[in-house]
Design a protein around this motif. Structure first.
Motif, mmCIF file in Angstrom:
data_model
loop_
_atom_site.group_PDB
_atom_site.id
_atom_site.type_symbol
_atom_site.label_atom_id
_atom_site.label_comp_id
_atom_site.label_asym_id
_atom_site.label_seq_id
_atom_site.Cartn_x
_atom_site.Cartn_y
_atom_site.Cartn_z
ATOM 1 N N ALA A 95 0.848 -1.194 0.000
ATOM 2 C CA ALA A 95 0.000 0.000 0.000
ATOM 3 C C ALA A 95 0.881 1.240 0.000
ATOM 4 N N SER A 96 0.233 2.382 -0.069
ATOM 5 C CA SER A 96 0.923 3.658 0.052
ATOM 6 C C SER A 96 0.631 4.212 1.438
ATOM 7 N N VAL A 97 1.680 4.452 2.223
ATOM 8 C CA VAL A 97 1.524 4.954 3.585
ATOM 9 C C VAL A 97 2.510 6.094 3.819
ATOM 10 N N PRO A 98 2.248 6.948 4.794
ATOM 11 C CA PRO A 98 3.193 8.033 5.087
ATOM 12 C C PRO A 98 4.420 7.520 5.818
ATOM 13 N N ARG A 137 13.237 -7.104 -2.045
ATOM 14 C CA ARG A 137 12.576 -5.907 -2.545
ATOM 15 C C ARG A 137 13.396 -5.314 -3.681
ATOM 16 N N GLN A 138 12.712 -4.532 -4.507
ATOM 17 C CA GLN A 138 13.389 -3.834 -5.590
ATOM 18 C C GLN A 138 12.851 -2.418 -5.669
ATOM 19 N N ALA A 139 13.720 -1.466 -5.393
ATOM 20 C CA ALA A 139 13.351 -0.061 -5.482
ATOM 21 C C ALA A 139 13.436 0.393 -6.938
ATOM 22 N N PRO A 140 12.709 1.440 -7.303
ATOM 23 C CA PRO A 140 12.762 1.937 -8.685
ATOM 24 C C PRO A 140 14.189 2.252 -9.111
ATOM 25 N N PRO A 187 10.964 6.623 3.347
ATOM 26 C CA PRO A 187 10.798 6.715 1.885
ATOM 27 C C PRO A 187 11.698 5.741 1.125
ATOM 28 N N ASP A 188 12.902 5.469 1.658
ATOM 29 C CA ASP A 188 13.820 4.533 0.998
ATOM 30 C C ASP A 188 13.306 3.097 1.009
ATOM 31 N N ASP A 189 12.257 2.819 1.768
ATOM 32 C CA ASP A 189 11.670 1.474 1.771
ATOM 33 C C ASP A 189 10.702 1.272 0.602
ATOM 34 N N THR A 190 10.473 2.301 -0.173
ATOM 35 C CA THR A 190 9.589 2.194 -1.337
ATOM 36 C C THR A 190 10.125 1.182 -2.342
ATOM 37 N N GLY A 191 9.221 0.344 -2.868
ATOM 38 C CA GLY A 191 9.633 -0.627 -3.860
ATOM 39 C C GLY A 191 8.627 -1.748 -4.007
ATOM 40 N N ILE A 192 8.972 -2.707 -4.854
ATOM 41 C CA ILE A 192 8.174 -3.922 -4.989
ATOM 42 C C ILE A 192 8.773 -4.974 -4.065
ATOM 43 N N TYR A 193 7.935 -5.554 -3.235
ATOM 44 C CA TYR A 193 8.384 -6.565 -2.271
ATOM 45 C C TYR A 193 7.952 -7.945 -2.760
ATOM 46 N N TYR A 194 8.920 -8.846 -2.786
ATOM 47 C CA TYR A 194 8.703 -10.201 -3.279
ATOM 48 C C TYR A 194 8.963 -11.211 -2.161
ATOM 49 N N CYS A 195 8.132 -12.236 -2.078
ATOM 50 C CA CYS A 195 8.512 -13.364 -1.241
ATOM 51 C C CYS A 195 9.099 -14.439 -2.155
ATOM 52 N N ALA A 196 9.966 -15.241 -1.587
ATOM 53 C CA ALA A 196 10.677 -16.252 -2.355
ATOM 54 C C ALA A 196 10.951 -17.456 -1.469
ATOM 55 N N ALA A 197 11.216 -18.588 -2.106
ATOM 56 C CA ALA A 197 11.473 -19.819 -1.362
ATOM 57 C C ALA A 197 12.485 -20.661 -2.109
ATOM 58 N N GLY A 198 13.228 -21.470 -1.343
ATOM 59 C CA GLY A 198 14.230 -22.326 -1.940
ATOM 60 C C GLY A 198 14.183 -23.742 -1.420
ATOM 61 N N ARG A 199 14.618 -24.691 -2.229
ATOM 62 C CA ARG A 199 14.648 -26.100 -1.838
ATOM 63 C C ARG A 199 15.904 -26.432 -1.045
ATOM 64 N N THR A 228 4.398 -7.266 -4.431
ATOM 65 C CA THR A 228 3.367 -6.338 -3.982
ATOM 66 C C THR A 228 4.031 -4.980 -3.784
ATOM 67 N N SER A 229 3.353 -3.909 -4.195
ATOM 68 C CA SER A 229 3.964 -2.589 -4.231
ATOM 69 C C SER A 229 3.810 -1.844 -2.908
ATOM 70 N N VAL A 230 4.921 -1.290 -2.440
ATOM 71 C CA VAL A 230 4.950 -0.494 -1.208
ATOM 72 C C VAL A 230 5.464 0.908 -1.555
ATOM 73 N N THR A 231 4.707 1.915 -1.190
ATOM 74 C CA THR A 231 5.120 3.291 -1.431
ATOM 75 C C THR A 231 5.062 4.056 -0.116
ATOM 76 N N ILE A 232 6.170 4.670 0.233
ATOM 77 C CA ILE A 232 6.249 5.444 1.472
ATOM 78 C C ILE A 232 6.402 6.920 1.096
ATOM 79 N N ALA A 233 5.420 7.695 1.466
ATOM 80 C CA ALA A 233 5.428 9.124 1.150
ATOM 81 C C ALA A 233 6.202 9.895 2.205
ATOM 82 N N SER A 234 7.034 10.818 1.736
ATOM 83 C CA SER A 234 7.830 11.629 2.672
ATOM 84 C C SER A 234 7.013 12.775 3.232
#
Length: 119
Positions: free
Chosen positions: A10-13, A38-41, A87-99, A113-119
């Protein structure tokens, strides 16, 4: 095969909180590592947190005790509680798993899932 589906972005302050979820399905008993990335723009993907086969949880240095990763085996769900967001936490967050153990990398990825932190 294993499928992972994230939710909760979500987008949060700034200084706000979010709790991400990741439902895991398929051959979950083959998994030895679960994690969040996560991957920031404009930046490379980076690891955020991981839980290894022995239950050890590790966090990236930038987490600074603000995030908590957990898993509910009965619900087949991973969580990432994020507090004091910046604000630096903004990005797409991915979960992943390994064998294999976490140091060997991930085999399965969610779509993010997209995370946006407004300054």
């Amino acid at each position: 095969q294993v499928q992972l589906v994230e939710s909760g972005g979500a987008s949060v302050p700034a200084n706000g909180s979010l709790k991400l979820s990741c439902v895991v399905s398929g051959d979950i008993y083959s998994l030895k590592c679960v994690s969040w990335f996560r991957q920031a723009p404009g930046k490379a993907r980076e690891g955020v947190a991981e839980i290894d086969d022995d239950g050890t949880t590790e966090y990236a240095h930038f987490v600074e005790d603000r995030f908590t990763m957990s898993k509910d085996i009965a619900k087949k769900t991973l969580y990432l509680q994020m507090d004091n967001l910046k604000p630096d936490d903004t990005g797409i967050y991915y979960c992943a798993a390994g064998r294999k153990l976490c140091l060997h990398g991930m085999d399965y990825w969610g779509k993010g899932t997209s995370v946006t932190i407004a300054s």
